[in-house]
Design a protein around this motif. Structure first.
Motif, PDB file in Angstrom:
ATOM      1  N   PRO A  15       8.801  -2.159   1.948  1.00  0.00           N
ATOM      2  CA  PRO A  15       8.661  -2.323   3.405  1.00  0.00           C
ATOM      3  C   PRO A  15       7.636  -1.374   4.020  1.00  0.00           C
ATOM      4  CG  PRO A  15      10.971  -2.339   2.775  1.00  0.00           C
ATOM      5  CD  PRO A  15      10.204  -1.939   1.547  1.00  0.00           C
ATOM      6  N   LEU A  16       7.596  -0.131   3.537  1.00  0.00           N
ATOM      7  CA  LEU A  16       6.633   0.806   4.114  1.00  0.00           C
ATOM      8  C   LEU A  16       5.205   0.431   3.728  1.00  0.00           C
ATOM      9  CD1 LEU A  16       6.047   3.329   5.739  1.00  0.00           C
ATOM     10  CD2 LEU A  16       6.416   4.704   3.673  1.00  0.00           C
ATOM     11  N   ARG A  17       4.997  -0.001   2.493  1.00  0.00           N
ATOM     12  CA  ARG A  17       3.637  -0.404   2.099  1.00  0.00           C
ATOM     13  C   ARG A  17       3.172  -1.599   2.938  1.00  0.00           C
ATOM     14  NH1 ARG A  17       2.158   2.439  -2.358  1.00  0.00           N
ATOM     15  NH2 ARG A  17       3.821   3.181  -3.762  1.00  0.00           N
ATOM     16  N   SER A  18       4.086  -2.529   3.217  1.00  0.00           N
ATOM     17  CA  SER A  18       3.724  -3.669   4.065  1.00  0.00           C
ATOM     18  C   SER A  18       3.355  -3.203   5.470  1.00  0.00           C
ATOM     19  CB  SER A  18       4.884  -4.663   4.128  1.00  0.00           C
ATOM     20  OG  SER A  18       5.183  -5.171   2.845  1.00  0.00           O
ATOM     21  N   TRP A  19       4.121  -2.259   5.983  1.00  0.00           N
ATOM     22  CA  TRP A  19       3.823  -1.738   7.320  1.00  0.00           C
ATOM     23  C   TRP A  19       2.466  -1.039   7.322  1.00  0.00           C
ATOM     24  CZ3 TRP A  19       2.586   2.671   9.878  1.00  0.00           C
ATOM     25  CH2 TRP A  19       2.838   2.719  11.253  1.00  0.00           C
ATOM     26  N   LEU A  20       2.198  -0.238   6.312  1.00  0.00           N
ATOM     27  CA  LEU A  20       0.915   0.468   6.237  1.00  0.00           C
ATOM     28  C   LEU A  20      -0.243  -0.500   6.152  1.00  0.00           C
ATOM     29  CD1 LEU A  20       1.953   3.298   3.724  1.00  0.00           C
ATOM     30  CD2 LEU A  20       1.591   3.543   6.186  1.00  0.00           C
ATOM     31  N   ALA A  21      -0.060  -1.578   5.405  1.00  0.00           N
ATOM     32  CA  ALA A  21      -1.117  -2.574   5.274  1.00  0.00           C
ATOM     33  C   ALA A  21      -1.385  -3.265   6.610  1.00  0.00           C
ATOM     34  CB  ALA A  21      -0.741  -3.603   4.203  1.00  0.00           C
ATOM     35  N   SER A  22      -0.317  -3.524   7.381  1.00  0.00           N
ATOM     36  CA  SER A  22      -0.500  -4.196   8.672  1.00  0.00           C
ATOM     37  C   SER A  22      -1.261  -3.331   9.663  1.00  0.00           C
ATOM     38  CB  SER A  22       0.867  -4.583   9.255  1.00  0.00           C
ATOM     39  OG  SER A  22       1.607  -3.417   9.620  1.00  0.00           O
ATOM     40  N   VAL A  23      -1.114  -2.016   9.525  1.00  0.00           N
ATOM     41  CA  VAL A  23      -1.822  -1.102  10.424  1.00  0.00           C
ATOM     42  C   VAL A  23      -3.198  -0.731   9.889  1.00  0.00           C
ATOM     43  CG1 VAL A  23      -1.674   1.185  11.518  1.00  0.00           C
ATOM     44  CG2 VAL A  23       0.365  -0.212  11.290  1.00  0.00           C
ATOM     45  N   GLY A  24      -3.391  -0.856   8.574  1.00  0.00           N
ATOM     46  CA  GLY A  24      -4.662  -0.490   7.956  1.00  0.00           C
ATOM     47  C   GLY A  24      -4.728   0.949   7.512  1.00  0.00           C
ATOM     48  N   VAL A  25      -3.591   1.537   7.144  1.00  0.00           N
ATOM     49  CA  VAL A  25      -3.537   2.940   6.730  1.00  0.00           C
ATOM     50  C   VAL A  25      -3.893   3.039   5.250  1.00  0.00           C
ATOM     51  CG1 VAL A  25      -2.072   4.970   6.491  1.00  0.00           C
ATOM     52  CG2 VAL A  25      -1.777   3.445   8.460  1.00  0.00           C
ATOM     53  N   ARG A  26      -4.740   4.005   4.912  1.00  0.00           N
ATOM     54  CA  ARG A  26      -5.118   4.286   3.511  1.00  0.00           C
ATOM     55  C   ARG A  26      -4.287   5.460   3.027  1.00  0.00           C
ATOM     56  NH1 ARG A  26     -10.328   2.917   1.931  1.00  0.00           N
ATOM     57  NH2 ARG A  26      -9.712   3.889  -0.049  1.00  0.00           N
ATOM     58  N   THR A  27      -3.404   5.193   2.070  1.00  0.00           N
ATOM     59  CA  THR A  27      -2.526   6.259   1.575  1.00  0.00           C
ATOM     60  C   THR A  27      -3.234   7.244   0.673  1.00  0.00           C
ATOM     61  OG1 THR A  27      -1.828   4.928  -0.316  1.00  0.00           O
ATOM     62  CG2 THR A  27      -0.548   4.709   1.722  1.00  0.00           C
ATOM     63  N   ASP A  28      -4.404   6.854   0.117  1.00  0.00           N
ATOM     64  CA  ASP A  28      -5.094   7.723  -0.819  1.00  0.00           C
ATOM     65  C   ASP A  28      -6.097   8.642  -0.139  1.00  0.00           C
ATOM     66  OD1 ASP A  28      -6.590   5.497  -0.097  1.00  0.00           O
ATOM     67  OD2 ASP A  28      -7.812   5.579  -1.928  1.00  0.00           O
ATOM     68  N   LYS A  29      -6.265   8.523   1.156  1.00  0.00           N
ATOM     69  CA  LYS A  29      -7.220   9.355   1.887  1.00  0.00           C
ATOM     70  C   LYS A  29      -6.560  10.673   2.293  1.00  0.00           C
ATOM     71  CE  LYS A  29     -10.771   6.571   1.996  1.00  0.00           C
ATOM     72  NZ  LYS A  29     -12.061   6.962   1.384  1.00  0.00           N
ATOM     73  N   PRO A  30      -7.322  11.764   2.309  1.00  0.00           N
ATOM     74  CA  PRO A  30      -6.746  13.059   2.706  1.00  0.00           C
ATOM     75  C   PRO A  30      -6.318  13.058   4.174  1.00  0.00           C
ATOM     76  CG  PRO A  30      -9.130  13.234   2.462  1.00  0.00           C
ATOM     77  CD  PRO A  30      -8.757  11.888   1.936  1.00  0.00           C
ATOM     78  N   VAL A  31      -5.297  13.833   4.455  1.00  0.00           N
ATOM     79  CA  VAL A  31      -4.742  13.922   5.808  1.00  0.00           C
ATOM     80  C   VAL A  31      -4.864  15.359   6.293  1.00  0.00           C
ATOM     81  CG1 VAL A  31      -2.636  13.728   7.188  1.00  0.00           C
ATOM     82  CG2 VAL A  31      -3.148  12.009   5.453  1.00  0.00           C
ATOM     83  N   ARG A  32      -5.315  15.512   7.533  1.00  0.00           N
ATOM     84  CA  ARG A  32      -5.433  16.852   8.121  1.00  0.00           C
ATOM     85  C   ARG A  32      -4.052  17.321   8.543  1.00  0.00           C
ATOM     86  NH1 ARG A  32      -5.927  18.457  13.362  1.00  0.00           N
ATOM     87  NH2 ARG A  32      -6.204  16.272  14.051  1.00  0.00           N
ATOM     88  N   LEU A  33      -3.707  18.546   8.162  1.00  0.00           N
ATOM     89  CA  LEU A  33      -2.376  19.082   8.453  1.00  0.00           C
ATOM     90  C   LEU A  33      -2.376  20.149   9.528  1.00  0.00           C
ATOM     91  CD1 LEU A  33      -0.882  19.347   4.856  1.00  0.00           C
ATOM     92  CD2 LEU A  33      -0.760  17.451   6.479  1.00  0.00           C
ATOM     93  N   VAL A  34      -3.521  20.544  10.042  1.00  0.00           N
ATOM     94  CA  VAL A  34      -3.576  21.566  11.084  1.00  0.00           C
ATOM     95  C   VAL A  34      -4.462  21.076  12.211  1.00  0.00           C
ATOM     96  CG1 VAL A  34      -3.134  23.511   9.570  1.00  0.00           C
ATOM     97  CG2 VAL A  34      -5.482  22.733   9.882  1.00  0.00           C
TER      98      VAL A  34
END
Length: 570
Positions: free
Chosen positions: A551-570
């Motif tokens: 379910p989460l992967r489907s949600w991410l795909a609908s929004v266009g989120v790339r899980t393999d891209k780095p995320v800023r934490l600060v």
């Protein structure tokens, strides 16, 4: 009931009868204390007249005298404790007449129409309630020590922003009518007696600090025990007296805006619902981030307007906003709102007494960036710190750069979810304890400053704030903050769900063009293409509870989120 006494309203005579019952309890207690002394006087008088001669009578006289001295000393100690004890005082923001001349004028005109004394002062409370508070006990100090001073009218600050002027007058009518009871000598004396007993019991229960108080611990406990017995015997009469006072006030107020009051009471319930939602969903996340929204009362209007837009049951409420709001009765509504907002933060969250880098005001325009985005980033950073401590390897070969894929793959493997939740719970508890220690240190440092705790002077110019008093918090007693926590401690699963959702939101902002936003009813929210996405909770729970990432992967795909891209934490 005349302007200064009780009359024929239902409950008025009952209230006075209960007050007399309370005074009889006080009289009987005094009589019991004086009885051994009276007996000793009788015995000595009989001996002087020759009616009680002999060694046996001499021993009886001195035994009774010794008993009388002990009883009188105990009675004097109890009386002193009752007189010196500080009664409970509600934490409020005082409003001077210069800060709210129109509001004072409205209240005085209302009191004149009701034929009752006008309240001696007005104060604001960050809650949806209004009441009269007698601050004439000698321990209160200040001008309120004078006999015959009317009680203070405490008004819920959300009422001023949500209600219209006519609605506020209708809601305050039965409250202001209660000043008549305060002018009735028997009721006023009974209330002082009960408040003194209550203060003495509370004072005896305070942990002893300092060598003198520790040495007097047992006498204080004994005096407190006697005060508690007296207070227990007064409880039923006091409750019935206040019911009678309320009934009499309600009856007296029926002649003033009675029809409008029925409609205004609906606004009271609506304001309470909006205030509760605003505190728990909007203010609490900000407080946890070290930011306190400085215009909570204005936020109530936005929250209730949004509710009226979404809920067909609330249709028509927004049309009221064209009428004059009650906050127009204040000279500087923004400063009063800021003062009430800081008091709410201290009451419900226990924030520091002073502003600083870790405890700063935030307005609603800054909320998405200063609260929502920072909340997501800090929770995502905490999540990855716990994963590092657990030895969970990065999901990609990016040199340890944090990614959403690392979190999803770890939880989808079905191992370590409980350990991760426990690690996050421990980290949150540790950080909250450190923040509390910093807050207590700041509060102790601010006790000696004139503009520090309790007032909003720490947030802006003290000259612009319509309040008085050096430290409102000094009235609260030794109770730890917060006095009224909004929510129970969160479970490990709830914390883990919050942190995973925060990581998802960070990834959506960094890789899919989403943005942090503020929903007036639900608090921090994710905006995708300008629209609120409130459907993230269920996919996240499926991942952390069942290890099902579908379910989460489907949600991410609908929004266009790339899980393999780095995320800023600060």
């Amino acid at each position: 009931m005349s302007g200064t006494g009780t009359g024929d309203e239902p409950g008025a005579w009952a209230a006075r009868a209960r007050a007399l019952a309370l005074l009889r309890i006080r009289g009987r207690a005094t009589a019991v204390a004086l009885l051994p002394a009276a007996l000793a006087v009788v015995l000595f008088a009989a001996g002087a007249q020759g009616f009680a001669d002999g060694g046996g009578w001499d021993a009886a006289r001195w035994a009774v005298t010794a008993c009388a001295v002990v009883v009188l000393l105990i009675a004097a100690a109890v009386a002193a404790a009752v007189a010196r004890a500080k009664p409970a005082v509600s934490p409020t923001v005082p409003l001077s007449e210069a800060a709210a001349p129109d509001l004072y004028r409205l209240v005085r005109e209302l009191a004149d129409r009701l034929g009752v004394p006008a309240p001696s002062a007005i104060a604001l409370t960050p809650d949806c309630d209004s009441w009269l508070e007698d601050r004439t006990h000698p321990a209160a100090g200040g001008p309120a020590r004078r006999a015959g001073v009317a009680p203070v009218l405490v008004i819920g600050s959300p009422f001023l922003w949500w209600m219209r002027v006519a609605e506020l007058r209708a809601v305050l009518a039965p409250v202001v009518a209660g000043t008549s009871a305060s002018a009735q000598p028997d009721i006023a004396a009974a209330r002082r007696f009960v408040r003194g007993l209550d203060g003495a019991v509370a004072d005896a229960s305070v942990p002893a600090r300092g060598p003198v108080r520790r040495a007097l611990r047992l006498p204080r406990a004994f005096v407190g025990r006697i005060a508690r017995i007296l207070l227990r015997s007064c409880r039923g009469h006091a409750a019935e007296m206040e019911r009678g006072v309320a009934a009499a006030a309600s009856t007296r107020a029926q002649a003033v805006d009675y029809g409008l009051r029925i409609v205004a009471q609906e606004q009271v319930g609506l304001a309470y619902a909006g205030w509760d939602r605003l505190l728990t969903r909007v203010a609490l996340p900000a407080w946890r981030m070290g930011r306190w929204p400085s215009q909570l009362d204005a936020g109530v209007v936005s929250a209730l307007t949004e509710l009226s837009r979404r809920d067909r049951l609330a249709e028509g409420y927004a049309s009221r906003l064209g009428e004059r709001p009650a906050c127009d009765l204040l000279e500087e509504p923004g400063a009063a709102d800021e003062a009430a907002s800081l008091l709410a933060a201290r009451l419900f969250h226990g924030g520091p007494a002073e502003t600083g880098p870790d405890w700063a005001p935030v307005d609603w325009q800054q909320y998405p960036d200063e609260v929502v985005d920072r909340k997501w980033r800090s929770e995502a950073a905490r999540l990855h710190r716990v994963l590092d401590a657990m030895g969970v390897p990065p999901a990609t070969a990016l040199g340890g750069v944090p990614t959403l894929a690392r979190v999803v793959e770890h939880l989808a493997a079905g191992e370590g979810g409980e350990e991760l939740a426990a690690g996050i719970s421990a980290a949150v508890a540790r950080e909250e304890a450190e923040a509390q220690e910093r807050g207590q240190g700041a509060g102790a440092a601010g006790q000696g400053g004139a503009g520090a705790p309790g007032g909003p002077g720490a947030a802006g110019s003290a000259e612009a704030v319509p309040v008085s008093g050096d430290d409102l918090l000094a009235l609260w007693g030794p109770d730890p903050l917060p006095l009224f926590p909004l929510q129970p401690p969160r479970t490990g699963t709830e914390l883990l769900a919050d942190h995973v959702a925060a990581m998802v939101c960070c990834a959506a902002v960094d890789t899919a063009g989403a943005a942090p936003g503020l929903d007036w009813l639900d608090g921090p929210t994710l905006l995708v293409d300008g629209e609120r996405r409130a459907d993230l909770g269920s996919p996240v729970l499926s991942l952390i509870e069942d290890g099902d990432a579908g379910p989460l992967r489907s949600w991410l795909a609908s929004v266009g989120v790339r899980t393999d891209k780095p995320v800023r934490l600060v």
